[in-house]
Design an enzyme around this catalytic site. Structure first.
Site: not given
Ligand code: XUL
Ligand code: CO
Length: 441
Positions: A106, A109
């Site tokens: 993300h 992150d």
């Molecule tokens: C949340 C989840 C996230 C997604 C990316 O449950 O799995 O980490 O993978 O936003």
């Protein structure tokens, strides 16, 4: 092995290699042998294993009852730029030592979000150029990027589905920056997980407008990325609940409907997460099959839930028999389209040694490898495919084949049934299929 930063964070841990099932070295693969051919492809190519930046580098184990327990030696600098570089150094050391080729992130992150959008963008651009260098020095690649449009309090009522256009626009700006970052890093795919795209109470919700706004938003993101030369696939990652009560992309079938309803079927596929499948009261393999049937099996977030509770525990996969049922779908549908196996999983709060992060990923990779070998053996050597074929054999010839070819009407069925009387009872043989799974393991 290439060490790119100045500091070695995982001291005493060398590159993890395949030593086979009889090895007693906990820091070795027992089943994941990257170069081994299975069904005509190396294990490495089947899986494209990826490290998830958020759990592995950022998750220190905080829960609603207490703070983090893990003392990570990276991100220690008070300068956000330097802290992010340290984290990137640790990330690439880890990925390289694991022998993985991919990572996922993300936006925030990578580096902490700043007080303003402009400063946040500057920070992202800085860390992207740092990561670019690390990618080219190591050969590690970006499986997918995404944006975190759910943690910041501004998104408490959702991002693309927010009732306030101000917030929708702010989310759009953030997604644009995350797309730019993904494209700059040659990201192979881009993920949209719903985050807070859903609702808690219908009393204060205009569901139709919210869903249509998501459709508009996804189209804008796709059009922008394509205009910037992005060739990869977009994935929707279904999840039924958490954080909202009703998530708009509940499961694979619901998400396929979103994709088709908003005309996104040429650009979007699904990223199926194991624990999200089980929260939706499905199995992982069910969700894979639904995605594959629609030609949309794109990628996998690998983890597992807990049988005794009902939330997203994101544990590392360790049940190879269950995973083998998923690998049967995986092999029979020709694998993943563009994606890979991303370990969206975290070590437990009391697993506090740095070594535990390695043990967890080794276990996850071995679980998938052992499951793949088992699924392949079942397909190649066992009577499984024959039994399955026989179960549907009545559609291979005669009136059954005519039915499949669309040559019969309801009155034809009526005439046939009248002539043939009560159908004879046919066993489903579930236990026999289950026994084959056990026998070949
Ligand atoms: C949340 C989840 C996230 C997604 C990316 O449950 O799995 O980490 O993978 O936003
Ligand atoms: Co996920």
């Amino acid at each position: 092995m290439v060490l790119l930063g100045n500091t070695e964070y995982f001291k005493g841990i060398e590159e993890i290699s395949y030593e086979g099932k009889t090895s007693d070295n906990p820091l070795a693969y027992k089943f994941y042998n990257p170069d081994q051919l299975v069904a005509g492809k190396t294990m490495r190519a089947h899986f494209k294993f990826a490290m998830a930046y958020w759990h592995t580098l950022c998750g220190t184990g905080g829960d609603p009852f207490g703070p983090g327990t893990k003392h990570f030696p990276w991100s220690t600098s008070s300068d956000p730029y330097r802290a992010a570089e340290e984290k990137a150094d640790a990330a690439f050391e880890f990925i390289t030592k694991m022998g993985f080729e991919y990572y996922c992130f993300h936006d925030f992150d990578l580096i902490d979000e700043a007080a303003t959008l402009a400063e946040s963008e500057k920070r992202i651009q800085h860390i992207v150029s740092y990561l670019k260098e690390k990618q080219s020095a190591s050969g590690v690649k970006l499986l997918w990027g995404t944006s975190n449009c759910f943690s910041n309090p501004r998104y408490m009522n959702g991002a693309a589905s927010n009732p306030d256009f101000e917030v929708v626009a702010r989310a759009g700006a953030q997604v644009k920056i995350a797309l730019d970052a993904t494209i700059a890093l040659n990201g192979e795919n881009y993920v949209f997980w719903g985050g807070r795209e859903g609702y808690m109470s219908l009393l204060n919700t205009n569901m139709k407008l919210e869903q249509d706004n998501i459709g508009r938003f996804l189209n804008m993101a796709k059009d922008y990325a394509r205009s910037q030369g992005f060739k990869g696939t977009f994935f929707i990652e279904p999840k039924p609940m958490e954080p909202t009560k009703h998530q708009y992309d509940f499961d694979a079938a619901t998400s396929i409907n979103t994709i088709r309803e908003y005309g996104l079927q040429d650009d979007f596929k699904l990223n199926i997460e194991v624990n999200h499948a089980t929260l939706a009261q499905h199995t992982f393999q069910h969700e894979l099959q639904v995605a594959a049937n629609a030609g949309m099996l794109g990628s996998v977030d690998a983890n597992r839930g807990d049988y005794q509770n009902g939330w997203d525990t994101d544990q590392f996969p360790n049940n190879f028999l269950e995973t083998a049922e998923a690998m049967l779908v995986f092999l029979k549908s020709g694998g993943l389209q563009g994606g890979g196996i991303n370990f969206d999983a975290k070590t437990r709060r009391n697993s506090t040694d740095l070594e535990d992060i390695f043990l967890a990923h080794i276990g996850g990779a071995d679980t998938f490898a052992r499951a793949l070998l088992l699924a392949d053996a079942i397909i190649q050597k066992s009577p499984f495919e024959d039994l399955l074929g026989k179960r549907y054999g009545s559609f291979d010839s005669g009136k059954g084949a005519d039915f499949v070819a669309g040559k019969l009407s309801l009155t034809d069925l009526y005439a046939y049934a009248n002539e043939n009387g009560e159908p004879k009872q046919t066993s489903g043989k579930q236990e026999l299929f289950e026994n084959i799974l056990n026998q070949y393991s």
